[in-house]
Design a protein around this motif. Structure first.
Motif, PDB file in Angstrom:
ATOM      1  N   ARG A  64       0.819  -1.211   0.000  1.00 46.26           N
ATOM      2  CA  ARG A  64       0.000   0.000   0.000  1.00 46.26           C
ATOM      3  C   ARG A  64       0.857   1.267   0.000  1.00 46.26           C
ATOM      4  N   GLY A  65       2.175   1.086  -0.058  1.00 52.60           N
ATOM      5  CA  GLY A  65       3.069   2.231  -0.154  1.00 52.60           C
ATOM      6  C   GLY A  65       3.705   2.679   1.139  1.00 52.60           C
ATOM      7  N   ALA A  66       3.450   1.969   2.249  1.00 52.26           N
ATOM      8  CA  ALA A  66       3.997   2.376   3.543  1.00 52.26           C
ATOM      9  C   ALA A  66       5.477   2.032   3.673  1.00 52.26           C
ATOM     10  N   ARG A  67       6.152   2.808   4.479  1.00 54.92           N
ATOM     11  CA  ARG A  67       7.488   2.438   4.935  1.00 54.92           C
ATOM     12  C   ARG A  67       7.257   1.503   6.114  1.00 54.92           C
ATOM     13  N   VAL A  68       7.655   0.253   5.974  1.00 55.59           N
ATOM     14  CA  VAL A  68       7.365  -0.755   6.993  1.00 55.59           C
ATOM     15  C   VAL A  68       8.655  -1.179   7.698  1.00 55.59           C
ATOM     16  N   ILE A  69       8.636  -1.071   9.009  1.00 52.36           N
ATOM     17  CA  ILE A  69       9.795  -1.449   9.809  1.00 52.36           C
ATOM     18  C   ILE A  69       9.465  -2.720  10.588  1.00 52.36           C
ATOM     19  N   GLU A  80      15.486 -11.946   5.985  1.00 47.58           N
ATOM     20  CA  GLU A  80      14.944 -12.917   5.026  1.00 47.58           C
ATOM     21  C   GLU A  80      13.503 -12.558   4.669  1.00 47.58           C
ATOM     22  N   ALA A  81      12.724 -12.189   5.694  1.00 51.76           N
ATOM     23  CA  ALA A  81      11.334 -11.795   5.451  1.00 51.76           C
ATOM     24  C   ALA A  81      11.273 -10.520   4.617  1.00 51.76           C
ATOM     25  N   ALA A  82      12.137  -9.555   4.937  1.00 55.29           N
ATOM     26  CA  ALA A  82      12.165  -8.292   4.192  1.00 55.29           C
ATOM     27  C   ALA A  82      12.520  -8.533   2.733  1.00 55.29           C
ATOM     28  N   ALA A  83      13.491  -9.414   2.495  1.00 56.11           N
ATOM     29  CA  ALA A  83      13.900  -9.727   1.116  1.00 56.11           C
ATOM     30  C   ALA A  83      12.752 -10.375   0.347  1.00 56.11           C
ATOM     31  N   GLU A  84      12.002 -11.234   1.037  1.00 54.24           N
ATOM     32  CA  GLU A  84      10.864 -11.891   0.390  1.00 54.24           C
ATOM     33  C   GLU A  84       9.797 -10.865   0.013  1.00 54.24           C
ATOM     34  N   ILE A  85       9.525  -9.912   0.917  1.00 53.36           N
ATOM     35  CA  ILE A  85       8.526  -8.882   0.639  1.00 53.36           C
ATOM     36  C   ILE A  85       8.972  -8.009  -0.524  1.00 53.36           C
ATOM     37  N   ARG A  86      10.266  -7.641  -0.541  1.00 47.99           N
ATOM     38  CA  ARG A  86      10.779  -6.814  -1.637  1.00 47.99           C
ATOM     39  C   ARG A  86      10.673  -7.537  -2.976  1.00 47.99           C
ATOM     40  N   LYS A  88       8.334  -9.499  -3.840  1.00 44.87           N
ATOM     41  CA  LYS A  88       6.923  -9.548  -4.242  1.00 44.87           C
ATOM     42  C   LYS A  88       6.347  -8.172  -4.541  1.00 44.87           C
ATOM     43  N   VAL A  89       6.920  -7.143  -3.880  1.00 51.44           N
ATOM     44  CA  VAL A  89       6.385  -5.783  -4.021  1.00 51.44           C
ATOM     45  C   VAL A  89       7.469  -4.875  -4.589  1.00 51.44           C
ATOM     46  N   SER A  90       7.289  -4.458  -5.820  1.00 48.61           N
ATOM     47  CA  SER A  90       8.274  -3.591  -6.457  1.00 48.61           C
ATOM     48  C   SER A  90       8.370  -2.261  -5.711  1.00 48.61           C
ATOM     49  N   GLY A  91       9.595  -1.900  -5.346  1.00 51.65           N
ATOM     50  CA  GLY A  91       9.816  -0.632  -4.662  1.00 51.65           C
ATOM     51  C   GLY A  91       9.424  -0.623  -3.205  1.00 51.65           C
ATOM     52  N   ALA A  92       9.195  -1.795  -2.630  1.00 49.58           N
ATOM     53  CA  ALA A  92       8.782  -1.876  -1.223  1.00 49.58           C
ATOM     54  C   ALA A  92       9.826  -1.247  -0.304  1.00 49.58           C
ATOM     55  N   GLN A  93       9.354  -0.433   0.637  1.00 49.54           N
ATOM     56  CA  GLN A  93      10.225   0.183   1.628  1.00 49.54           C
ATOM     57  C   GLN A  93      10.131  -0.639   2.920  1.00 49.54           C
ATOM     58  N   VAL A  94      11.055  -1.558   3.085  1.00 46.92           N
ATOM     59  CA  VAL A  94      11.020  -2.460   4.236  1.00 46.92           C
ATOM     60  C   VAL A  94      12.369  -2.433   4.936  1.00 46.92           C
ATOM     61  N   GLU A  95      12.343  -2.222   6.229  1.00 42.03           N
ATOM     62  CA  GLU A  95      13.561  -2.179   7.035  1.00 42.03           C
ATOM     63  C   GLU A  95      13.440  -3.151   8.202  1.00 42.03           C
ATOM     64  N   VAL A  96      14.588  -3.540   8.747  1.00 39.18           N
ATOM     65  CA  VAL A  96      14.604  -4.477   9.867  1.00 39.18           C
ATOM     66  C   VAL A  96      15.377  -3.876  11.033  1.00 39.18           C
ATOM     67  N   ARG A  97      14.801  -3.960  12.222  1.00 40.45           N
ATOM     68  CA  ARG A  97      15.468  -3.498  13.438  1.00 40.45           C
ATOM     69  C   ARG A  97      15.417  -4.611  14.482  1.00 40.45           C
ATOM     70  N   GLU A  98      16.458  -4.694  15.297  1.00 40.25           N
ATOM     71  CA  GLU A  98      16.508  -5.719  16.336  1.00 40.25           C
ATOM     72  C   GLU A  98      15.698  -5.299  17.551  1.00 40.25           C
ATOM     73  N   LEU A  99      14.842  -6.210  18.028  1.00 37.30           N
ATOM     74  CA  LEU A  99      14.031  -5.961  19.209  1.00 37.30           C
ATOM     75  C   LEU A  99      13.717  -7.276  19.909  1.00 37.30           C
TER      76      LEU A  99
END
Length: 318
Positions: A64-69, A80-86, A88-99
């Motif tokens: 939907r166009g969100a920056r997803v963290i 791995e999950a972020a890479a899979e989403i990217r 599937k979704v062209s131009g997906a803004q997905v980042e990963v942070r440790e928590l």
């Protein structure tokens, strides 16, 4: 002879399930979020988003166009999950942070870095959880299920609430469960030191999610930030990995279970549906208002749990 009758009965049930499988699956799938709302320019934070309904929620909101963290205990699995989403979704803004929600220091370090690097937060989805694990304690001595499912998210929300208010309109989604119906807040033994039943401890933590949502909604009135809890349904996921019995039951009755994508629908609905822009303190399932057990509607219990949670975490809310 009796064994033959039993075998014949089991065979008949299996045959019926096979014949009616398509109809059963349609019923089990539940509601679908039909909103076409876009989230361009919006920032979303999802805990435990490296697998299951968290990952599917992240995929939908990224589309939907969100920056997803993705806030994950394992950065490797998160990537791995972020890479899979990217993929599937062209131009997906997905980042990963440790928590690590089982460690107060990790939660505080995450929030400190997040507040320095992220200017807005429009949707917070408290999705991560543990279910029916053997008796364990968090780094800070809390019973694991209450510590992660409730207290960890309680602290995280507290640390980010200022940013959410400054980003308003904003939404908080708390993933609870139908299991809250069978839960009671055992104030006399909140950490299950006297006795421990993994199932009852899980139900207590899910009831805590509902009570937290109710009390937080009251405190957020007029702030432009809403909060609602959801029951995703019975989903085929890794959540039951600690229980051999639940794993077996989920395998045997998989036809009745939702896929992670189906289970994510209500979280997505509460995050994006236009008609929910001012709805707060409610509980949803299958993208519709859902029943809340009497113990989940008790304001006295909600406030008492809130105060005790603050004491345990050593925090105050404005």
């Amino acid at each position: 002879m009796p064994l033959l009758f039993v075998a014949a009965g089991v065979g008949a049930v299996v045959l019926l399930l096979y014949l009616f499988a398509p109809h059963i699956r349609r019923y089990a799938a539940g509601g679908v979020c039909t909103s076409k709302a876009r989230l361009d320019g919006k920032t979303v934070l999802i805990t435990g988003a490296n697998t299951g309904i968290g990952k599917e929620t992240a995929w939908d909101l990224a589309a939907r166009g969100a920056r997803v963290i993705l806030a994950c205990r394992s950065v490797e699995k998160g990537e791995e999950a972020a890479a899979e989403i990217r993929s599937k979704v062209s131009g997906a803004q997905v980042e990963v942070r440790e928590l690590d929600l089982a460690d107060i220091c990790s939660i505080r370090a995450f929030a400190q870095r997040f507040l320095k690097e992220v200017n807005h937060l429009h949707v917070l989805i408290n999705n991560a959880g543990v279910m029916m694990c053997p008796y364990m304690k968090t780094t800070d001595g809390f019973e694991m299920q209450l510590g992660v499912n409730h207290l960890g998210h309680f602290l995280l929300t507290n640390l980010l609430i200022g940013l959410l208010k400054r980003s308003a309109p904003a939404r908080i989604v708390v993933v609870s469960s139908l299991a809250h119906n069978f839960g009671w807040i055992r104030f006399h033994d909140l950490m299950s030191l006297g006795s421990y039943n993994s199932g009852l401890a899980y139900c207590q933590s899910k009831l805590a999610n509902v009570l937290f949502t109710r009390e937080l909604a009251r405190k957020l009135e007029g702030s432009g930030v809403t909060v609602n809890s959801v029951h995703p349904g019975s989903v085929r996921s890794e959540l039951v990995r600690h229980s051999t019995m639940m794993s077996l039951l989920f395998t045997l009755f998989s036809i009745f279970l939702k896929t992670p994508q189906e289970g994510a629908q209500t979280s997505v609905y509460c995050a994006v549906a236009e008609e929910l822009h001012s709805i707060s303190g409610k509980h949803f399932s299958d993208c519709a208002p859902a029943f809340v057990a009497p113990q989940g509607r008790n304001e006295k219990t909600a406030r008492r749990l809130w105060n005790i949670s603050c004491e345990l975490l050593g925090i105050e809310w404005d």
